[in-house]
Design a protein around this motif. Structure first.
Motif, mmCIF file in Angstrom:
data_model
loop_
_atom_site.group_PDB
_atom_site.id
_atom_site.type_symbol
_atom_site.label_atom_id
_atom_site.label_comp_id
_atom_site.label_asym_id
_atom_site.label_seq_id
_atom_site.Cartn_x
_atom_site.Cartn_y
_atom_site.Cartn_z
ATOM 1 N N LYS A 179 0.778 -1.221 0.027
ATOM 2 C CA LYS A 179 -0.224 0.028 0.115
ATOM 3 C C LYS A 179 0.883 1.252 -0.008
ATOM 4 O O LYS A 179 1.846 1.268 0.552
ATOM 5 C CB LYS A 179 -0.945 -0.132 1.256
ATOM 6 C CG LYS A 179 -2.193 -0.940 1.138
ATOM 7 C CD LYS A 179 -3.093 -0.859 2.302
ATOM 8 C CE LYS A 179 -4.291 -1.843 1.877
ATOM 9 N NZ LYS A 179 -5.252 -1.685 2.910
ATOM 10 N N PRO A 180 0.461 2.152 -0.674
ATOM 11 C CA PRO A 180 1.180 3.426 -0.807
ATOM 12 C C PRO A 180 1.247 4.253 0.793
ATOM 13 O O PRO A 180 0.486 4.335 1.455
ATOM 14 C CB PRO A 180 0.281 4.514 -1.804
ATOM 15 C CG PRO A 180 -1.059 3.908 -1.316
ATOM 16 C CD PRO A 180 -0.760 2.401 -1.200
ATOM 17 N N ASN A 220 11.096 11.398 -1.563
ATOM 18 C CA ASN A 220 12.204 12.826 -1.433
ATOM 19 C C ASN A 220 11.618 14.039 -1.451
ATOM 20 O O ASN A 220 12.153 15.000 -0.999
ATOM 21 C CB ASN A 220 13.266 12.446 -2.672
ATOM 22 C CG ASN A 220 14.269 11.358 -2.382
ATOM 23 O OD1 ASN A 220 14.964 11.436 -1.512
ATOM 24 N ND2 ASN A 220 14.331 10.471 -3.206
ATOM 25 N N ASP A 221 10.331 14.258 -2.017
ATOM 26 C CA ASP A 221 9.680 15.561 -2.042
ATOM 27 C C ASP A 221 9.544 16.126 -0.768
ATOM 28 O O ASP A 221 9.176 17.185 -0.358
ATOM 29 C CB ASP A 221 8.480 15.483 -2.759
ATOM 30 C CG ASP A 221 8.434 15.159 -4.322
ATOM 31 O OD1 ASP A 221 9.779 15.155 -4.424
ATOM 32 O OD2 ASP A 221 7.684 14.491 -4.980
ATOM 33 N N ALA A 230 4.362 17.665 9.375
ATOM 34 C CA ALA A 230 3.808 16.152 8.479
ATOM 35 C C ALA A 230 3.323 16.720 7.131
ATOM 36 O O ALA A 230 3.010 18.011 7.023
ATOM 37 C CB ALA A 230 2.570 15.619 9.392
ATOM 38 N N ALA A 231 3.106 15.691 6.392
ATOM 39 C CA ALA A 231 2.560 15.899 4.905
ATOM 40 C C ALA A 231 1.866 14.665 4.634
ATOM 41 O O ALA A 231 2.075 13.553 4.870
ATOM 42 C CB ALA A 231 3.822 16.077 3.964
ATOM 43 N N GLU A 232 0.813 15.115 3.988
ATOM 44 C CA GLU A 232 -0.348 14.168 3.579
ATOM 45 C C GLU A 232 -0.554 14.420 1.815
ATOM 46 O O GLU A 232 -0.288 15.495 1.478
ATOM 47 C CB GLU A 232 -1.607 14.339 4.389
ATOM 48 C CG GLU A 232 -1.264 13.896 5.650
ATOM 49 C CD GLU A 232 -2.635 13.707 6.545
ATOM 50 O OE1 GLU A 232 -3.573 13.061 5.977
ATOM 51 O OE2 GLU A 232 -2.985 14.390 7.358
ATOM 52 N N ARG A 233 -1.128 13.310 1.394
ATOM 53 C CA ARG A 233 -1.449 13.099 0.009
ATOM 54 C C ARG A 233 -2.345 12.133 -0.267
ATOM 55 O O ARG A 233 -2.710 11.271 0.736
ATOM 56 C CB ARG A 233 -0.220 12.877 -1.073
ATOM 57 C CG ARG A 233 0.342 11.706 -0.697
ATOM 58 C CD ARG A 233 1.469 11.345 -1.684
ATOM 59 N NE ARG A 233 2.282 10.071 -1.370
ATOM 60 C CZ ARG A 233 3.502 9.601 -1.615
ATOM 61 N NH1 ARG A 233 3.910 10.505 -2.925
ATOM 62 N NH2 ARG A 233 3.876 8.591 -1.641
ATOM 63 N N VAL A 236 0.202 8.266 -4.614
ATOM 64 C CA VAL A 236 1.301 8.418 -5.029
ATOM 65 C C VAL A 236 1.346 9.233 -6.408
ATOM 66 O O VAL A 236 0.751 9.318 -7.512
ATOM 67 C CB VAL A 236 2.023 7.152 -5.613
ATOM 68 C CG1 VAL A 236 3.785 7.422 -6.104
ATOM 69 C CG2 VAL A 236 2.164 6.474 -4.283
ATOM 70 N N GLY A 237 2.176 10.458 -6.164
ATOM 71 C CA GLY A 237 2.312 11.461 -7.162
ATOM 72 C C GLY A 237 1.436 12.567 -6.991
ATOM 73 O O GLY A 237 1.583 13.785 -7.789
ATOM 74 N N ASP A 238 0.522 12.585 -6.012
ATOM 75 C CA ASP A 238 -0.181 13.846 -5.634
ATOM 76 C C ASP A 238 0.610 14.786 -4.869
ATOM 77 O O ASP A 238 1.558 14.598 -4.350
ATOM 78 C CB ASP A 238 -1.546 13.217 -4.677
ATOM 79 C CG ASP A 238 -2.467 14.416 -4.500
ATOM 80 O OD1 ASP A 238 -2.426 15.280 -5.124
ATOM 81 O OD2 ASP A 238 -3.211 14.068 -3.460
#
Length: 249
Positions: A179-180, A220-221, A230-233, A236-238
């Motif tokens: 899972k991503p 890496n972004d 924190a970071a959320e998306r 993958v690629g969002d």
């Protein structure tokens, strides 16, 4: 802006005026508790067909001074060379330039990308030595300076500042079910969490940081998440949406 820390206050009009008057300007970014200071030029590429310059890890006053020295050399017709020792920038010390990997431009050259209306321009990093004139790639380089200047010619596949074998937290779902990773947390104590979003406490696993980056290069972004961020998306690629966790995790 694409830089990991905010540029010091300069409006667009002032930037353009400075470049018209002097030929270039220098953007200064202060260090945070986690990220090093850095500075970069804007204008050298458009006005002199010369790569923009960047340097890390010193006081912003010193960074401003050395990049202006570089700008003056370029203005006087010099082409700064990769791999050559320069004694122009410090009273007691030498420096070399390395080529910045194009994949790192968006991480640091926000105003230069805006001014040049493209990220397709070259850049050189000024790398300074320790108190014994050792470069970071020398085995004798002083350890206390090791993480103050990331080397942008070599680390585009692994942009994190920590060691590649650093133990980080992820989930069973990522390892076993592929899972991503949809949420990344950089705890205030420095720990990294790479989460799928559907994990329970018993699903947490430990892996090496390099394993995460190699399996999903888009992680890496968020290498420049500061402590407590924190970071959320959604996939993958969002686009990553960043936030401050304020110790709520």
């Amino acid at each position: 802006m694409n830089s990991p820390q905010d540029d010091t206050s300069m409006n667009d009009e002032k930037l353009i005026e400075d470049i018209k008057e002097y030929g270039w300007t220098v953007m200064l970014i202060e260090a945070t508790e986690y990220l090093p200071s850095f500075a970069y030029t804007v204008g050298l590429w458009r006005n002199y067909n010369h790569p923009e310059l960047i340097s890390f890890g010193l006081t912003t006053k010193t960074l401003h001074s050395i990049l202006n020295i570089g700008g003056e050399l370029v203005k006087d017709g010099h082409r700064l060379q990769i791999g050559r020792d320069y004694d122009d920038f410090f009273e007691n010390g030498i420096a070399q330039f390395i080529k910045v990997d194009p994949r790192s431009l968006k991480d640091y050259f926000g105003y230069a990308i805006w001014f040049n209306e493209t990220s397709d321009f070259p850049a050189l990093q000024l790398v300074w030595t320790d108190r014994n004139n050792n470069y970071p790639w020398n085995a004798e380089f002083e350890e206390e300076f090791l993480y103050r200047q990331p080397l942008l010619d070599t680390n585009a596949d692994f942009k994190f500042r920590e060691e590649k074998n650093l133990a980080v937290f992820t989930t069973r779902q990522w390892i076993e079910e592929k899972k991503p990773i949809l949420r990344v947390v950089h705890d205030e104590d420095g720990d990294w969490q790479f989460l799928t979003g559907d994990q329970l406490p018993e699903d947490i696993k430990i892996v090496a940081l390099e394993q995460m980056a190699l399996s999903d290069p888009t992680l890496n972004d968020v290498f420049n998440l500061d402590y407590g961020e924190a970071a959320e998306r959604n996939f993958v690629g969002d686009k990553w949406i960043r936030s401050n966790i304020h110790g709520d995790e």
